[in-house]
Design an enzyme around this catalytic site. Structure first.
Site, PDB file in Angstrom:
ATOM      1  N   LEU A   9       0.850  -1.192   0.000  1.00 56.87           N
ATOM      2  CA  LEU A   9       0.000   0.000   0.000  1.00 56.87           C
ATOM      3  C   LEU A   9       0.889   1.247   0.000  1.00 56.87           C
ATOM      4  O   LEU A   9       1.649   1.472   0.945  1.00 56.87           O
ATOM      5  CB  LEU A   9      -0.913   0.004   1.222  1.00 56.87           C
ATOM      6  CG  LEU A   9      -1.753  -1.270   1.412  1.00 56.87           C
ATOM      7  CD1 LEU A   9      -2.641  -1.140   2.643  1.00 56.87           C
ATOM      8  CD2 LEU A   9      -2.591  -1.561   0.181  1.00 56.87           C
ATOM      9  N   GLY A 140      -3.105   0.792  15.387  1.00 55.58           N
ATOM     10  CA  GLY A 140      -4.273  -0.016  15.708  1.00 55.58           C
ATOM     11  C   GLY A 140      -3.913  -0.967  16.848  1.00 55.58           C
ATOM     12  O   GLY A 140      -2.805  -1.511  16.886  1.00 55.58           O
ATOM     13  N   ARG A 300      31.571   8.884  -3.685  1.00 57.21           N
ATOM     14  CA  ARG A 300      30.255   9.023  -4.324  1.00 57.21           C
ATOM     15  C   ARG A 300      29.957   7.843  -5.248  1.00 57.21           C
ATOM     16  O   ARG A 300      30.846   7.049  -5.558  1.00 57.21           O
ATOM     17  CB  ARG A 300      30.206  10.370  -5.046  1.00 57.21           C
ATOM     18  CG  ARG A 300      30.237  11.518  -4.020  1.00 57.21           C
ATOM     19  CD  ARG A 300      30.371  12.869  -4.642  1.00 57.21           C
ATOM     20  NE  ARG A 300      29.388  13.085  -5.670  1.00 57.21           N
ATOM     21  CZ  ARG A 300      29.464  14.054  -6.581  1.00 57.21           C
ATOM     22  NH1 ARG A 300      30.499  14.882  -6.577  1.00 57.21           N
ATOM     23  NH2 ARG A 300      28.537  14.195  -7.484  1.00 57.21           N
ATOM     24  N   HIS A 330      45.357  13.469   0.486  1.00 52.64           N
ATOM     25  CA  HIS A 330      44.801  14.727   1.018  1.00 52.64           C
ATOM     26  C   HIS A 330      44.132  15.574  -0.042  1.00 52.64           C
ATOM     27  O   HIS A 330      44.471  15.488  -1.207  1.00 52.64           O
ATOM     28  CB  HIS A 330      45.856  15.599   1.698  1.00 52.64           C
ATOM     29  CG  HIS A 330      47.185  14.963   1.856  1.00 52.64           C
ATOM     30  ND1 HIS A 330      47.706  14.659   3.086  1.00 52.64           N
ATOM     31  CD2 HIS A 330      48.095  14.539   0.945  1.00 52.64           C
ATOM     32  CE1 HIS A 330      48.888  14.100   2.929  1.00 52.64           C
ATOM     33  NE2 HIS A 330      49.146  14.010   1.657  1.00 52.64           N
TER      34      HIS A 330
END
Ligand code: UD1
Ligand code: MG
Length: 419
Positions: A9, A140, A300, A330
């Site tokens: 859902l 619920g 990345r 670095h």
């Protein structure tokens, strides 16, 4: 498993997210909330998965792709209506239907598998996944009779004072017998308070028909956690982040400071690699064995790191392959690059990979030495054992043959080396 069909859902608006992005597409550790639920149906080999979409349906379809069947729910009339939209697709199916909510990224496949297993074993018309939590607010409640059998699921708004105190909640995952489910759904009445058709009402209807309804209670209360707000999103992220880090640590990766290490889903890291603090590793990154990453490095998507590589502070690597033993210690940026074995990337090196229109590639040969602060305006090819002097700017399209030294602005080849 592959003995069930699944319905997820995901049509709801997610109003409390205050977003134009559908709730289920918000990201947790680099992946959409919905993708975690989809993974479960995939891993458990659902025969067909139906995703009920409504709010922002095209965006959800585009993000999910065509591995599932989409079912449109134009008017958000509640969870019973959402499931009922799938009826035309399932009218000839006789078997188990697993219903899940698309906003529960912490749910685990083991819990769902155990629920389905019990559902099959017990031959019940419905089996409800329940959990015990300290703060049942918003969920619920599972109402039981004095023998402990489930009587009903009562939504918070309709709960009596006593029911309100119940700590056993409906996680929102169910196993159903298809015929029993769609038979009962026809009888669900509109909830007068919320003006929605509640899937949870099916339980009482099935029991009234003398059908068997069971429960499976998980000890893992986090499984029930649904994302409704941005705060929930951050909380889910924190839990999944710790799960990801634990997985690596258990598999032989040293994470110096889990509190400041951010590794998204979909990353592979080899044994005896150390991840130093304040490092961010995005999805679709692979790192080999015996590497040292960070502190303060950012890897990345599309990055491939071979064994024995060192990536140090303020280094960013994107869509780049680093061969074995590469040193990039670095402040530097490598984008769209392929770096050969043992190459040295000096402090401050930048691949200028984007010319404003295209992303261009940089090839750096094995054992090449790129001096500090060199700028490599891609595309370039730098041969094996070549040296680029400190502070040089290698112009766009300029290639440096193996075994030569180039330096200057613009860089010029000045000599052959090693002979
Ligand atoms: C629901 C359950 C509640 C349970 C909780 C667990 C009902 C009536 N209540 O409440 O017992 O404790 O989940 O998280 O089922 N959706 C649609 N179409 C709709 C309405 C909802 O697809 O018309 C989807 C939502 O996108 C969401 C899921 O159904 O993924 C659950 O809906 P939501 O409104 O979040 O229900 P809850 O109030 O959380
Ligand atoms: Mg919810």
């Amino acid at each position: 498993m592959s003995n069930f069909k699944a319905i997820i859902l995901a049509a709801g608006k997610g109003t409390r997210m205050k977003s134009e992005i559908p709730k289920v597409l918000h990201k947790v550790c680099g992946r959409s909330v919905l993708s975690y639920v989809l993974d479960i149906t995939k891993v458990l080999r659902s025969l067909t998965t139906y995703v009920v979409v409504g709010h922002g349906s095209q965006k959800v379809k585009d993000a999910v792709g065509n591995s599932v069947t989409f079912v449109q729910q134009d008017q958000l009339l509640g969870t019973a209506d959402a499931v009922n939209r799938c009826a035309p697709y399932l009218k000839n199916y006789q078997g188990t239907i697993l219903v899940l909510c698309g906003d529960t990224p912490l749910l685990s496949k083991d819990i769902v598998a155990a629920l389905v297993k019990q559902h099959h074993r017990s031959k019940a018309a419905a089996t409800v996944l329940t959990g015990i939590i300290d703060n049942p607010q918003g969920y619920g409640r599972i109402v039981r009779d004095d023998k402990g059998a489930i009587k009903a699921i009562r939504e918070q708004n309709d709960a009596s004072v006593d029911e309100d105190k119940i700590k056993e909640i409906n996680v929102g995952v169910y196993g159903f017998d298809s015929k029993a489910l769609f038979g009962a759904l026809k009888k669900v009445k509109l909830n007068p308070g919320k003006k929605e058709f509640y899937l949870t009402d099916v339980i009482e209807l099935l029991l009234a028909q003398g059908k068997k309804v069971g429960t499976y209670t998980t000890q893992d209360a986090t499984a029930a956690f649904g994302v409704n707000t941005r705060e929930d999103l951050a909380q889910a992220q924190a839990i999944i982040r710790q799960r990801i880090l634990s997985k690596y640590m258990l598999s032989g990766v040293t994470v110096i400071d889990p509190l400041t290490t951010f590794i998204e889903a979909g990353v592979v890291i080899g044994q005896d690699t150390t991840i130093h603090p304040m490092t961010v590793i995005h999805t679709d990154v692979r790192i080999g064995k015996n590497c040292s990453i960070g502190p303060m490095a950012r890897l990345r998507p599309g990055t491939r790191v071979s064994d024995g590589v060192e990536i140090g502070n303020f280094a960013e690597v994107s869509r780049t392959s680093l061969g074995p033993g590469v040193m990039q210690k670095h402040f530097s940026f490598l984008g769209d690059a392929v770096v050969g074995q043992g190459a040295n990337i000096g402090a401050g090196v930048v691949t200028a990979n984007y010319d404003g229109v295209n992303k261009n590639k940089t090839f750096i040969g094995p054992q090449a030495f790129i001096g500090s602060d060199a700028i490599l305006v891609a595309p370039n090819k730098i041969g094996a054992k070549a040296i680029i002097g400190a502070g040089s700017v290698l112009p766009k399209g300029k290639n440096i043959p193996a075994g030569t030294m180039a330096l200057g602005v613009p860089a010029r080849i000045i000599k052959r080396i090693g002979k």
